[in-house]
Design a protein around this motif. Sequence first.
Motif, PDB file in Angstrom:
ATOM      1  N   LEU A  65      -3.673 -42.843  33.701  1.00  0.00           N
ATOM      2  CA  LEU A  65      -4.055 -42.217  32.434  1.00  0.00           C
ATOM      3  C   LEU A  65      -4.794 -40.908  32.686  1.00  0.00           C
ATOM      4  CD1 LEU A  65      -4.466 -42.158  29.378  1.00  0.00           C
ATOM      5  CD2 LEU A  65      -6.454 -43.661  29.703  1.00  0.00           C
ATOM      6  N   ILE A  66      -5.706 -40.895  33.644  1.00  0.00           N
ATOM      7  CA  ILE A  66      -6.449 -39.672  33.953  1.00  0.00           C
ATOM      8  C   ILE A  66      -5.498 -38.595  34.465  1.00  0.00           C
ATOM      9  CG2 ILE A  66      -8.322 -38.697  35.306  1.00  0.00           C
ATOM     10  CD1 ILE A  66      -9.079 -40.742  33.064  1.00  0.00           C
ATOM     11  N   GLY A  83       2.454 -48.948  32.952  1.00  0.00           N
ATOM     12  CA  GLY A  83       1.527 -48.014  33.574  1.00  0.00           C
ATOM     13  C   GLY A  83       0.082 -48.342  33.312  1.00  0.00           C
ATOM     14  N   LEU A  84      -0.190 -49.127  32.282  1.00  0.00           N
ATOM     15  CA  LEU A  84      -1.555 -49.530  31.962  1.00  0.00           C
ATOM     16  C   LEU A  84      -1.628 -51.050  31.769  1.00  0.00           C
ATOM     17  CD1 LEU A  84      -2.663 -46.699  29.479  1.00  0.00           C
ATOM     18  CD2 LEU A  84      -3.431 -47.042  31.833  1.00  0.00           C
ATOM     19  N   GLY A  85      -0.877 -51.777  32.577  1.00  0.00           N
ATOM     20  CA  GLY A  85      -0.785 -53.218  32.398  1.00  0.00           C
ATOM     21  C   GLY A  85      -2.014 -53.989  32.810  1.00  0.00           C
ATOM     22  N   ALA A 127      -3.669 -40.374  21.592  1.00  0.00           N
ATOM     23  CA  ALA A 127      -4.819 -40.810  20.793  1.00  0.00           C
ATOM     24  C   ALA A 127      -6.100 -40.123  21.244  1.00  0.00           C
ATOM     25  CB  ALA A 127      -4.960 -42.328  20.879  1.00  0.00           C
ATOM     26  N   LEU A 128      -6.257 -39.943  22.543  1.00  0.00           N
ATOM     27  CA  LEU A 128      -7.433 -39.253  23.061  1.00  0.00           C
ATOM     28  C   LEU A 128      -7.442 -37.788  22.639  1.00  0.00           C
ATOM     29  CD1 LEU A 128      -7.458 -40.779  26.658  1.00  0.00           C
ATOM     30  CD2 LEU A 128      -9.146 -41.212  24.865  1.00  0.00           C
ATOM     31  N   THR A 163       1.313 -46.824  26.483  1.00  0.00           N
ATOM     32  CA  THR A 163       1.618 -46.186  27.758  1.00  0.00           C
ATOM     33  C   THR A 163       0.585 -45.092  28.003  1.00  0.00           C
ATOM     34  OG1 THR A 163       3.023 -44.505  26.729  1.00  0.00           O
ATOM     35  CG2 THR A 163       4.073 -46.600  27.348  1.00  0.00           C
ATOM     36  N   PRO A 164       0.491 -44.556  29.226  1.00  0.00           N
ATOM     37  CA  PRO A 164      -0.439 -43.451  29.451  1.00  0.00           C
ATOM     38  C   PRO A 164      -0.233 -42.285  28.493  1.00  0.00           C
ATOM     39  CG  PRO A 164       0.280 -44.337  31.552  1.00  0.00           C
ATOM     40  CD  PRO A 164       1.081 -45.048  30.494  1.00  0.00           C
ATOM     41  N   ALA A 165       1.009 -41.959  28.176  1.00  0.00           N
ATOM     42  CA  ALA A 165       1.271 -40.847  27.262  1.00  0.00           C
ATOM     43  C   ALA A 165       0.791 -41.165  25.847  1.00  0.00           C
ATOM     44  CB  ALA A 165       2.760 -40.508  27.259  1.00  0.00           C
TER      45      ALA A 165
END
Length: 410
Positions: free
Chosen positions: A358-359, A348-350, A320-321, A313-315
């Motif tokens: 994500l940004i 959300g990131l499909g 990880a980032l 997911t974006p979170a």
Amino acid sequence: MAEPQDATSTAPSPTASSASLTTVDPSGGAEAPDRRDVPGLGDGDGLAALAALDADLDADLAYPDPLAPTTCDPEPGPDAPPGVADPLARARELLREHPVVDGRSGLAPVLRSMHFHDLEAGESLLETDVPRLRRGGVGAQFWCLHPPGADSGTAGSGDLAGVLDLIDVVRDTVHGAPEGLVVAVRADDVVDARNRGRTAVLLGPAPGPALGDSLAALRALHTLGVRSLTPAGSRWAGGPGGLTPFGHEVVREANRLGVLLDLSGCPAQTVRRVLAVTRAPALVSHHPEPLDEDLLRALRAGHGVCMVPCTGTPAEVADALDRVRAAAGAETVALSGAYDTGLPHGPGLGDVSGFPRLIAELLERGWSEAEVTALTWSNVLRVLRGTEFAARTAAGRPAPSRAVIDALGG
């Protein structure tokens, strides 16, 4: 002597002027200026008043710009600071100038197995097409040239013919989508593609085993436009020293040509040895596990980047980032979408259109705009330019390497 007149006694009141300067359209339409009632039409003041009225009318009757964005993003909430847009709107604005350079797309092998596709019109069976690339703010992608089996060490991993087949698929696909895609072989090509509203396609990485332990094969792939190579799985990458003598020659020849080394899947000792030998930045686009912090710092020392796959997911991806940024700085991190690779992606990131979410998540976590634009664009462009610079500085090398693996003992 005549009494002086009061200057205000002859000036029409604002209300009277407004009433005398407009007439009502009997059809019930908008009011229009009546030029006959403009006082002093022949003097400068009257002309100025008429010009102002015409400008106001033009503004009232202006048609909407058909090319203006029609985003449905919500307005800033009541708690948002004055003048600051909501994170998703800010993310999309940043991506217009600094789009995502996606470190890994598995589209080429997938397209090879499809009988028909139309990326420009949209392709619902895939996670990537031109409309979603644009919505996701994607400026460039590395299209992986690993044939089926190249990541598992099966017979297909050393299939040079399979790599050539995928190169043909990529070029044919780009040719069929001229308004959305363009092949890039240099950093300047990537910038030019962004300026023309297209997504740059970089060929690679190609699997190291496909070289067949031949430096001539590496040179041939470079001539065909390949700009990235994965040493993992090769006979010359591994062992106690990380690289065999022939492996050292591969690294030097890649530097001379301007082929980027993608260390994904390499054991830690190979990563360390390549970073010690190479004169160009390296990257890790799709490592199976998070890199140890000492390897992240080694990448930073060599001006390379570690790409984080967008497989959660974006979170989760933001977590990880954050880890890579904390260990090696924002200049060492980039994004790898890993779309159309068979890997799962979270809500959300499909697909490739999800990058703005994500940004936005990163902006909400306090990432600065400079850090975000480095993540999406600048870091990878720096690696590409660094690889090109290493090739230019190696131009004085007498001749291409003719080393043979058996003659070097491995």
